[in-house]
Design an enzyme around this catalytic site. Structure first.
Site, PDB file in Angstrom:
ATOM      1  N   ASP A   1      -9.837  -5.181  -4.609  1.00  0.00           N
ATOM      2  CA  ASP A   1      -9.244  -4.242  -3.659  1.00  0.00           C
ATOM      3  C   ASP A   1     -10.121  -2.998  -3.609  1.00  0.00           C
ATOM      4  O   ASP A   1     -10.192  -2.242  -4.569  1.00  0.00           O
ATOM      5  CB  ASP A   1      -7.819  -3.889  -4.092  1.00  0.00           C
ATOM      6  CG  ASP A   1      -7.051  -3.090  -3.066  1.00  0.00           C
ATOM      7  OD1 ASP A   1      -7.691  -2.328  -2.310  1.00  0.00           O
ATOM      8  OD2 ASP A   1      -5.818  -3.211  -3.008  1.00  0.00           O
TER       9      ASP A   1
ATOM     10  N   SER B   1       0.827  -1.202   0.000  1.00  0.00           N
ATOM     11  CA  SER B   1       0.000   0.000   0.000  1.00  0.00           C
ATOM     12  C   SER B   1       0.867   1.260   0.000  1.00  0.00           C
ATOM     13  O   SER B   1       1.636   1.472  -0.933  1.00  0.00           O
ATOM     14  CB  SER B   1      -0.952  -0.037   1.198  1.00  0.00           C
ATOM     15  OG  SER B   1      -1.960   0.932   1.079  1.00  0.00           O
TER      16      SER B   1
ATOM     17  N   HIS C   1      -7.512  -5.713  -0.159  1.00  0.00           N
ATOM     18  CA  HIS C   1      -6.326  -4.864  -0.016  1.00  0.00           C
ATOM     19  C   HIS C   1      -5.255  -5.552   0.829  1.00  0.00           C
ATOM     20  O   HIS C   1      -4.065  -5.376   0.582  1.00  0.00           O
ATOM     21  CB  HIS C   1      -6.712  -3.522   0.603  1.00  0.00           C
ATOM     22  CG  HIS C   1      -5.632  -2.502   0.556  1.00  0.00           C
ATOM     23  ND1 HIS C   1      -5.028  -2.100  -0.622  1.00  0.00           N
ATOM     24  CD2 HIS C   1      -5.010  -1.787   1.542  1.00  0.00           C
ATOM     25  CE1 HIS C   1      -4.105  -1.191  -0.368  1.00  0.00           C
ATOM     26  NE2 HIS C   1      -4.063  -0.992   0.934  1.00  0.00           N
TER      27      HIS C   1
END
Length: 276
Positions: A227, A97, A256
Site C-alpha cells: 500500500d 481508507s 491501497h
C-alpha cells in the site's frame, strides 16, 4: 434517490440495497470517493441476503457540497443521524481508507450499541502523518504537496493518483485497468473542491489511537503490504495492536484499493467474518 435531511439542513445521499430484514452491513468510503467505491462488495453481500447501506459523506458524491464541516467529527455525527433514521442495529461496519477512520471515530465516540463487528480496509488509523511519537508516518510535506497540486490542477492530480499509487499501477509489470482509473477519477471529480482540499488535512492529521483502544467488539483489519498511500507498517500493523479484539489479514502485494482489485478475496473475507 434517497436523501436524509441532516441537522444543518444539508442533504446526505445513501443507498440501501438487499434484504430489508437481513443483518445490516454499512460501508464508509475513502477520500475523495463516494459510496460507488464499494458497489462490488454491496452487490455481493446483498445477493447473500444482507441489508447493505452506504452513504456519500457530506461534500462527496451526491451529498450536499457544504462549505463547512468537512472533518471527521462532523462526518460521524452525520453517520449517527443516518443510523437513527434507518434504525441500524447489530450491524457490521466496513470502512476503507478515510472511511476506516470514520468507522474508528464513530465507534470511539458513539460506542458499539448499534454495531457488532467492524472491518478496516486499508484504513488510515491510528495516525497517518509523521510526528515525534509516530516515526513510521508520512512526512507532512507530502500532504502539503497534495494541497498544492489540488489548487493547481485538481483534475490532473486525481488522475495521477488513480493512474499510479492508489492501485499500484506505477509498479513494474502492473496491468492497468483503464476502467478502474476512470471510475476513481469520476468519483473524485464529483466531490467538491472544498471537501477534497479540507479532507487532506483530516485524513492525514486526525489521531485515532484512543478510538481504537475503546472499540470493544471484533475488528478485522485488511491491508496490502504494498500500500503506497497508507503504508501497512504505519497503519494496519499498528491498528491491530491497539484494538482489544483486532484480527489482521495482510494481502501480499496488495495496493491501497484492494477492495477494487482484489474484490473476490475481500468479498469472501467480509462474508466469512460476518458468519464467524
Amino acid at each position: 434517490m434517497p436523501y436524509l435531511k441532516l441537522r444543518d439542513g444539508s442533504d446526505l445521499f445513501y443507498k440501501e440495497w438487499g434484504n430489508p430484514n437481513g443483518d445490516t452491513v454499512t460501508f464508509s468510503h475513502g477520500w475523495p470517493l463516494s459510496s460507488d467505491s464499494f458497489e462490488n462488495q454491496m452487490a455481493f453481500l446483498a445477493d447473500q441476503g444482507y441489508r447493505v447501506i452506504a452513504h456519500d459523506r457530506r461534500g462527496h458524491g451526491r451529498s450536499a457540497q457544504t462549505w463547512h464541516g468537512n472533518n471527521m467529527d462532523s462526518f460521524v455525527d452525520d453517520l449517527q443521524e443516518l443510523f437513527e433514521h434507518l434504525n441500524v442495529h447489530n450491524a457490521m461496519m466496513v470502512g476503507h481508507s478515510q472511511g476506516g477512520g470514520e468507522v474508528a471515530r464513530f465507534l470511539g465516540k458513539y460506542g458499539t450499541s448499534r454495531v457488532k463487528k467492524a472491518v478496516l480496509v486499508s484504513g488510515i488509523p491510528p495516525l497517518v502523518v509523521k510526528t515525534e511519537a509516530n516515526k513510521d508516518g508520512t512526512d507532512k510535506s507530502v500532504f502539503d504537496s497534495f494541497r498544492e497540486a489540488t489548487r493547481k490542477d485538481r483534475a490532473q492530480f486525481l488522475l495521477d493518483v488513480a493512474s499510479g499509487p492508489f492501485f499500484g499501477f506505477n509498479r513494474p509489470g502492473a496491468q492497468k485497468s483503464e476502467g478502474q482509473i476512470r471510475h476513481w477519477w469520476q468519483q473524485g471529480m464529483n466531490t467538491s473542491f472544498k471537501a477534497t482540499y479540507d479532507c487532506i488535512e483530516d485524513f492525514s492529521e486526525t489521531d485515532f489511537t484512543e478510538d481504537l483502544k475503546r472499540i470493544n467488539i471484533p475488528v478485522l483489519v485488511l491491508h496490502g503490504d504494498d500500500d503506497q498511500v497508507i503504508p501497512f507498517k504505519a497503519a494496519g500493523a499498528k491498528s491491530v495492536k491497539l484494538l482489544p479484539q483486532g484480527k489482521l489479514k495482510v494481502y501480499p502485494g496488495g495496493c491501497h484499493g484492494i477492495h477494487n482489485l482484489n474484490a473476490d478475496e475481500v468479498n469472501k473475507d467480509l462474508l466469512d467474518f460476518l458468519r464467524s
